[in-house]
Design a protein around this motif. Structure first.
Motif, mmCIF file in Angstrom:
data_model
loop_
_atom_site.group_PDB
_atom_site.id
_atom_site.type_symbol
_atom_site.label_atom_id
_atom_site.label_comp_id
_atom_site.label_asym_id
_atom_site.label_seq_id
_atom_site.Cartn_x
_atom_site.Cartn_y
_atom_site.Cartn_z
ATOM 1 N N TRP A 6 0.838 -1.201 0.000
ATOM 2 C CA TRP A 6 0.000 0.000 0.000
ATOM 3 C C TRP A 6 0.875 1.254 0.000
ATOM 4 N N PHE A 7 0.472 2.232 -0.776
ATOM 5 C CA PHE A 7 1.226 3.490 -0.832
ATOM 6 C C PHE A 7 1.099 4.249 0.486
ATOM 7 N N HIS A 8 2.197 4.881 0.869
ATOM 8 C CA HIS A 8 2.241 5.699 2.079
ATOM 9 C C HIS A 8 3.363 6.729 1.923
ATOM 10 N N ALA A 9 3.446 7.642 2.889
ATOM 11 C CA ALA A 9 4.392 8.757 2.768
ATOM 12 C C ALA A 9 5.550 8.637 3.751
ATOM 13 N N THR A 10 6.704 9.111 3.292
ATOM 14 C CA THR A 10 7.908 9.160 4.119
ATOM 15 C C THR A 10 8.570 10.523 3.943
ATOM 16 N N VAL A 11 9.537 10.796 4.798
ATOM 17 C CA VAL A 11 10.359 11.991 4.660
ATOM 18 C C VAL A 11 11.818 11.574 4.521
ATOM 19 N N SER A 36 6.681 15.684 10.792
ATOM 20 C CA SER A 36 7.338 14.393 10.679
ATOM 21 C C SER A 36 8.834 14.566 10.425
ATOM 22 N N ALA A 37 9.177 15.470 9.521
ATOM 23 C CA ALA A 37 10.590 15.710 9.209
ATOM 24 C C ALA A 37 11.342 16.170 10.463
ATOM 25 N N LYS A 38 10.776 17.120 11.173
ATOM 26 C CA LYS A 38 11.407 17.611 12.406
ATOM 27 C C LYS A 38 11.533 16.501 13.443
ATOM 28 N N ARG A 39 10.468 15.709 13.598
ATOM 29 C CA ARG A 39 10.470 14.620 14.576
ATOM 30 C C ARG A 39 11.548 13.595 14.243
ATOM 31 N N GLU A 40 11.599 13.179 12.977
ATOM 32 C CA GLU A 40 12.578 12.160 12.579
ATOM 33 C C GLU A 40 14.016 12.640 12.803
ATOM 34 N N VAL A 41 14.297 13.897 12.475
ATOM 35 C CA VAL A 41 15.646 14.441 12.680
ATOM 36 C C VAL A 41 15.999 14.408 14.164
ATOM 37 N N PHE A 42 15.041 14.807 14.993
ATOM 38 C CA PHE A 42 15.307 14.799 16.438
ATOM 39 C C PHE A 42 15.473 13.373 16.958
#
Length: 181
Positions: free
Chosen positions: A29-34, A78-84
């Motif tokens: 299934w398609f989904h989004a990532t950063v 999401s981008a900020k969370r993943e970096v942290f």
């Protein structure tokens, strides 16, 4: 870690459904990532060595930071969370420069089907690597490489994947263009 994510149509529009990441990968299934590529003012790129426990590309020196967008989460949050989470770096939204969205479709030998919309960002890394803290479950190590590694056709062992060379070249071009501003 299995997390709840939004399911998308192939064109990237939301279906209104959510599923565990493992289910999305099982069914394709398609989904989004950063993807967040961190570069320095002296033309270095931060790469992370993926944890050896990762199901896809373990031990590969890859994107500075990458991750799945949680259900109901905004792309920038999401981008900020993943970096942290992955490297302990706090970035402001204005520091994240979106350079595109790419569709990524790969079926892995272990059965994982990645059908993803990658929201791709660049940001300048303004602190020494020694001040970053890696998330051991996700990241084995982090290291600065010459920015040229992104466009080099000379394959370094376990550094990036040659099949995604055009993507890396696009990231390189966007970083260079950003430098000139």
């Amino acid at each position: 870690m299995d997390e709840l994510i939004d399911i998308l149509n192939p064109d990237g529009t939301p279906t209104g459904k959510t599923a565990l990441k493992s289910e999305a990968h099982k069914h394709g299934w398609f989904h989004a990532t950063v993807h967040i590529w961190l570069f320095t003012s002296n033309r270095k790129i931060l790469l992370q060595k993926r944890a050896l426990t990762k199901k896809v590309f373990p031990g590969l020196w890859d994107i500075s930071v990458a991750g799945h967008i949680g259900a109901g989460e905004s792309i920038l949050s999401s981008a900020k969370r993943e970096v942290f989470e992955e490297i302990g770096l706090v970035l402001e939204e204005k520091e994240l420069i979106k350079i595109g969205t790419r569709i990524h479709q790969v079926k892995h030998a272990n059965g994982i089907q990645d059908n993803e919309h990658h929201h791709v960002f660049i940001a300048e890394l303004k602190v020494p690597v020694s001040e970053l803290t890696i998330q051991k479950e996700e990241v084995e190590a982090i290291k600065l490489f010459d920015l040229e590694v992104l466009k080099s056709t000379e394959k370094l062992e376990n550094v990036l994947l040659s099949k995604f060379h055009p993507y890396y070249c696009m990231v390189y071009d966007k970083i260079i263009t950003n430098e000139k501003k």
